[in-house]
Design a protein around this motif. Sequence first.
Motif, PDB file in Angstrom:
ATOM      1  N   LEU A 143      25.613  36.568  49.623  1.00 57.15           N
ATOM      2  CA  LEU A 143      26.491  36.772  50.775  1.00 57.15           C
ATOM      3  C   LEU A 143      27.758  35.941  50.644  1.00 57.15           C
ATOM      4  O   LEU A 143      28.850  36.396  50.995  1.00 57.15           O
ATOM      5  N   PHE A 144      27.612  34.732  50.137  1.00 53.65           N
ATOM      6  CA  PHE A 144      28.782  33.873  49.929  1.00 53.65           C
ATOM      7  C   PHE A 144      29.728  34.498  48.910  1.00 53.65           C
ATOM      8  O   PHE A 144      30.945  34.539  49.111  1.00 53.65           O
ATOM      9  N   ALA A 145      29.174  35.001  47.803  1.00 56.25           N
ATOM     10  CA  ALA A 145      30.004  35.662  46.793  1.00 56.25           C
ATOM     11  C   ALA A 145      30.649  36.926  47.361  1.00 56.25           C
ATOM     12  O   ALA A 145      31.821  37.218  47.084  1.00 56.25           O
ATOM     13  N   ARG A 167      19.898  19.228  47.064  1.00 54.59           N
ATOM     14  CA  ARG A 167      18.868  20.263  47.093  1.00 54.59           C
ATOM     15  C   ARG A 167      18.554  20.733  48.508  1.00 54.59           C
ATOM     16  O   ARG A 167      18.028  21.830  48.693  1.00 54.59           O
ATOM     17  N   SER A 168      18.872  19.913  49.496  1.00 54.53           N
ATOM     18  CA  SER A 168      18.606  20.325  50.870  1.00 54.53           C
ATOM     19  C   SER A 168      19.564  21.406  51.356  1.00 54.53           C
ATOM     20  O   SER A 168      19.284  22.087  52.339  1.00 54.53           O
ATOM     21  N   ARG A 169      20.683  21.578  50.635  1.00 54.87           N
ATOM     22  CA  ARG A 169      21.671  22.567  51.071  1.00 54.87           C
ATOM     23  C   ARG A 169      21.885  23.682  50.055  1.00 54.87           C
ATOM     24  O   ARG A 169      22.374  24.754  50.424  1.00 54.87           O
ATOM     25  N   LEU A 170      21.559  23.444  48.796  1.00 55.64           N
ATOM     26  CA  LEU A 170      21.768  24.455  47.752  1.00 55.64           C
ATOM     27  C   LEU A 170      20.448  24.738  47.042  1.00 55.64           C
ATOM     28  O   LEU A 170      19.689  23.808  46.733  1.00 55.64           O
ATOM     29  N   LEU A 171      20.195  26.005  46.766  1.00 49.47           N
ATOM     30  CA  LEU A 171      18.988  26.417  46.075  1.00 49.47           C
ATOM     31  C   LEU A 171      18.950  25.783  44.688  1.00 49.47           C
ATOM     32  O   LEU A 171      19.855  26.004  43.869  1.00 49.47           O
ATOM     33  N   LEU A 172      17.937  24.962  44.439  1.00 49.64           N
ATOM     34  CA  LEU A 172      17.789  24.221  43.181  1.00 49.64           C
ATOM     35  C   LEU A 172      18.991  23.315  42.913  1.00 49.64           C
ATOM     36  O   LEU A 172      19.246  22.904  41.778  1.00 49.64           O
ATOM     37  N   GLY A 173      19.775  23.027  43.961  1.00 48.22           N
ATOM     38  CA  GLY A 173      20.904  22.115  43.836  1.00 48.22           C
ATOM     39  C   GLY A 173      22.130  22.699  43.170  1.00 48.22           C
ATOM     40  O   GLY A 173      23.041  21.949  42.796  1.00 48.22           O
ATOM     41  N   ALA A 174      22.209  24.023  43.003  1.00 44.50           N
ATOM     42  CA  ALA A 174      23.332  24.654  42.298  1.00 44.50           C
ATOM     43  C   ALA A 174      24.052  25.651  43.210  1.00 44.50           C
ATOM     44  O   ALA A 174      23.403  26.380  43.966  1.00 44.50           O
ATOM     45  N   PRO A 175      25.381  25.737  43.138  1.00 45.97           N
ATOM     46  CA  PRO A 175      26.153  26.719  43.929  1.00 45.97           C
ATOM     47  C   PRO A 175      26.159  28.077  43.235  1.00 45.97           C
ATOM     48  O   PRO A 175      27.138  28.475  42.592  1.00 45.97           O
ATOM     49  N   TRP A 176      25.095  28.835  43.386  1.00 45.06           N
ATOM     50  CA  TRP A 176      24.918  30.065  42.616  1.00 45.06           C
ATOM     51  C   TRP A 176      25.974  31.119  42.938  1.00 45.06           C
ATOM     52  O   TRP A 176      26.406  31.866  42.050  1.00 45.06           O
ATOM     53  N   GLY A 177      26.411  31.216  44.168  1.00 46.98           N
ATOM     54  CA  GLY A 177      27.442  32.193  44.505  1.00 46.98           C
ATOM     55  C   GLY A 177      28.745  31.924  43.773  1.00 46.98           C
ATOM     56  O   GLY A 177      29.405  32.841  43.279  1.00 46.98           O
ATOM     57  N   THR A 178      29.106  30.650  43.661  1.00 46.03           N
ATOM     58  CA  THR A 178      30.322  30.265  42.940  1.00 46.03           C
ATOM     59  C   THR A 178      30.190  30.564  41.455  1.00 46.03           C
ATOM     60  O   THR A 178      31.116  31.086  40.825  1.00 46.03           O
ATOM     61  N   LEU A 230      14.323  39.153  51.443  1.00 48.74           N
ATOM     62  CA  LEU A 230      15.510  39.992  51.545  1.00 48.74           C
ATOM     63  C   LEU A 230      16.262  39.775  52.850  1.00 48.74           C
ATOM     64  O   LEU A 230      17.226  40.481  53.132  1.00 48.74           O
ATOM     65  N   SER A 231      15.860  38.826  53.632  1.00 46.34           N
ATOM     66  CA  SER A 231      16.556  38.526  54.875  1.00 46.34           C
ATOM     67  C   SER A 231      17.858  37.799  54.576  1.00 46.34           C
ATOM     68  O   SER A 231      17.989  37.083  53.576  1.00 46.34           O
ATOM     69  N   ARG A 232      18.838  37.967  55.464  1.00 44.15           N
ATOM     70  CA  ARG A 232      20.109  37.269  55.279  1.00 44.15           C
ATOM     71  C   ARG A 232      19.953  35.762  55.464  1.00 44.15           C
ATOM     72  O   ARG A 232      20.873  35.004  55.127  1.00 44.15           O
ATOM     73  N   ARG A 233      18.809  35.318  55.997  1.00 51.49           N
ATOM     74  CA  ARG A 233      18.525  33.897  56.108  1.00 51.49           C
ATOM     75  C   ARG A 233      17.885  33.341  54.841  1.00 51.49           C
ATOM     76  O   ARG A 233      17.742  32.120  54.696  1.00 51.49           O
ATOM     77  N   SER A 234      17.507  34.209  53.926  1.00 55.29           N
ATOM     78  CA  SER A 234      16.821  33.771  52.713  1.00 55.29           C
ATOM     79  C   SER A 234      17.774  32.991  51.806  1.00 55.29           C
ATOM     80  O   SER A 234      18.914  33.408  51.584  1.00 55.29           O
ATOM     81  N   PRO A 235      17.345  31.867  51.250  1.00 56.01           N
ATOM     82  CA  PRO A 235      18.191  31.117  50.316  1.00 56.01           C
ATOM     83  C   PRO A 235      18.473  31.878  49.028  1.00 56.01           C
ATOM     84  O   PRO A 235      19.359  31.496  48.273  1.00 56.01           O
ATOM     85  N   TYR A 236      17.724  32.951  48.779  1.00 58.11           N
ATOM     86  CA  TYR A 236      17.990  33.772  47.604  1.00 58.11           C
ATOM     87  C   TYR A 236      19.065  34.811  47.875  1.00 58.11           C
ATOM     88  O   TYR A 236      19.675  35.350  46.943  1.00 58.11           O
ATOM     89  N   TYR A 296      28.459  24.395  49.583  1.00 59.48           N
ATOM     90  CA  TYR A 296      27.631  23.309  50.108  1.00 59.48           C
ATOM     91  C   TYR A 296      27.762  23.247  51.630  1.00 59.48           C
ATOM     92  O   TYR A 296      26.761  23.081  52.342  1.00 59.48           O
ATOM     93  N   GLY A 297      28.987  23.381  52.151  1.00 60.74           N
ATOM     94  CA  GLY A 297      29.169  23.377  53.595  1.00 60.74           C
ATOM     95  C   GLY A 297      28.554  24.594  54.261  1.00 60.74           C
ATOM     96  O   GLY A 297      28.015  24.493  55.366  1.00 60.74           O
ATOM     97  N   TYR A 298      28.606  25.730  53.587  1.00 64.25           N
ATOM     98  CA  TYR A 298      28.000  26.963  54.104  1.00 64.25           C
ATOM     99  C   TYR A 298      26.482  26.848  54.090  1.00 64.25           C
ATOM    100  O   TYR A 298      25.809  27.258  55.040  1.00 64.25           O
ATOM    101  N   SER A 299      25.917  26.303  53.021  1.00 59.95           N
ATOM    102  CA  SER A 299      24.491  26.015  52.844  1.00 59.95           C
ATOM    103  C   SER A 299      23.678  27.277  52.552  1.00 59.95           C
ATOM    104  O   SER A 299      23.878  28.330  53.165  1.00 59.95           O
TER     105      SER A 299
END
Length: 578
Positions: A167-169, A56-67, A156-162, A140-143
């Motif tokens: 961006l990864f996708a 959870r420290s690296r993925l939003l809600l612990g899930a790789p949403w972009g993947t 809406l910032s590129r730093r936002s976990p949402y 996970y490595g990208y975070s």
Amino acid sequence: MSGWLTAPVPVQAGIDTIIEAPPWPMQLLVVAVAVGSGLVCYRLADPGGEWMRRLRSRLLLGAPWGTVLTAVFLLGMFLFVQGAYSGNPFDPRQPVTYAFTAWSYEYPLGVLAAPFSHANLAHLRGNVISLLVFGSIAEYGYSHFRPGRGTQIEYLSRRSPYVRPLLFAGAMGLVGVATSAFVPGPIIGFSGVVYALAGFALVVRPLTAVVGLLLSDMLGTLYTAFTSPVTTHSPGIGYYGVWFADIAVTGHLLGFLLGVLLGIALWYRRGDRPSAPRVWFAAVLFGVIQQLWLAYLPLGNGRYALFRGIGIAFVFLLGAAIVATARRSSRPSIPWPSRAPERLREELPSRGQAAAGVLVMTVLTLALAGVVVHLQTVESTELPNDPVEVRDYQVGYSENVTNQLYAMVDIPGLEQVTSVDSSGVIVYSERRNVWQLATSKSRLASTGYTEVTVGGVGWRETVGVSRTGWSVVGGNRTYRVQLHPPDEPSRVAFTSGPARADATIANRTITLQPADTDFEVAIRQHNETIGVGALPETGSNTTVGAIRFERDGRDLYANYDGTRVRVAQKNVPPTRRD
């Protein structure tokens, strides 16, 4: 990702596998036991423990949403855009592929759609499984969370976990278009991006990437166990295809190197250095297992030269270059003696710089080759033997014709590679710059029937191609190929020469040859034809040249003055019986 040849994967011979209807109790058993086993591990591992907090420290809600979003997009592309949806998403039909393959820059739809399209369900399944494994590791490595966590960040910032999962996708999409646009030869499939994800993962999480190799195989086996829990097998004779002929190794290599360079760039930006032994081990292991060592050249009519030794050596050199680049080795690239001028040694690139230059030059070389190929166009022509025309497509059959897919790239000194002959079912479209050997002559001879699906966005048509023939005593064969257009009568596209039997009866020779609608037998004596007649139906007989011919199922017998011998047998593929 398919490469120069994007025909369906050849049928593996030697074993005739019959898939039974999967019984739901066994499917339920597989799911229940697998889920139960996982729950036991989950409970014993303390679900609120360290591993979940780290996730959870690296993925939003612990899930790789972009993947996950990318996997859903690929499935939708396959079912609805490629037209594979048949009313049941678990039983899709053959998708349209020619309209969604990257043929050349003159057909931009193919270049943009190819990395997100697939040749068949097995192709999609393999790429999606690998995407879920290596995409999750890479994400996970990208975070989803950037350094400086805890500060106020706009949604809406590129730093936002949402936003970062999107961006990864999006980055995966850009890599996909890059592999489609810069890989030599027509390609289709997401595997270039999968290899990029694997390259990124083995740099940022090398040991986890090694585990990912095993995990992807496990998931593939679980899928097969669920869809086909019971199968029956029996010995059979089938078609042996060249197993590596459809693998776009250049696309895999380009994607892999792009992922590696992106992973190294991430380490550089964060100021970290990966473990050299782990990265080297992961890179070499992945390159060998995932066949980055493949190096082959076509020789024509289904023959290829495979350079395995050179390919394996390349993988080990690649591993060394990746490690030297990732570790930013400052040692001189050339071991100069200590008495050499200090200025000379300072001007030389370090090992890390030299290795980085090798990786970048390899990427640029592959990309340049892709640009050259995609700038070429197939020669405007008409397929021989009265092909079937479906809008802008032509589907026909021919033997020993120049393969336009290779001939469009004229490389001096490599005429053996660029001027090869092909035989089989051919698909041609001048508008889409398509010239494709859809089914080889040998495969059609083995299966007896094939279907070619052509189409575009919102439409599809299927053309059937069948081959019937006879083998005479002595091994010679005669055959005819028919095309079955949609909503039109079938027509003969090709007939072979006659086949003369080795047996001689009453000083007469027996020859089978194609006729207008079927086959006929010709009797010759003293170099003169003394009789020609149609072959009898099963269970009947006919007399030609004083020899009575009887048909018993697949076998043709000749009778003369009390002597009865078998002279020919009808060719029936393993999956078809009279």
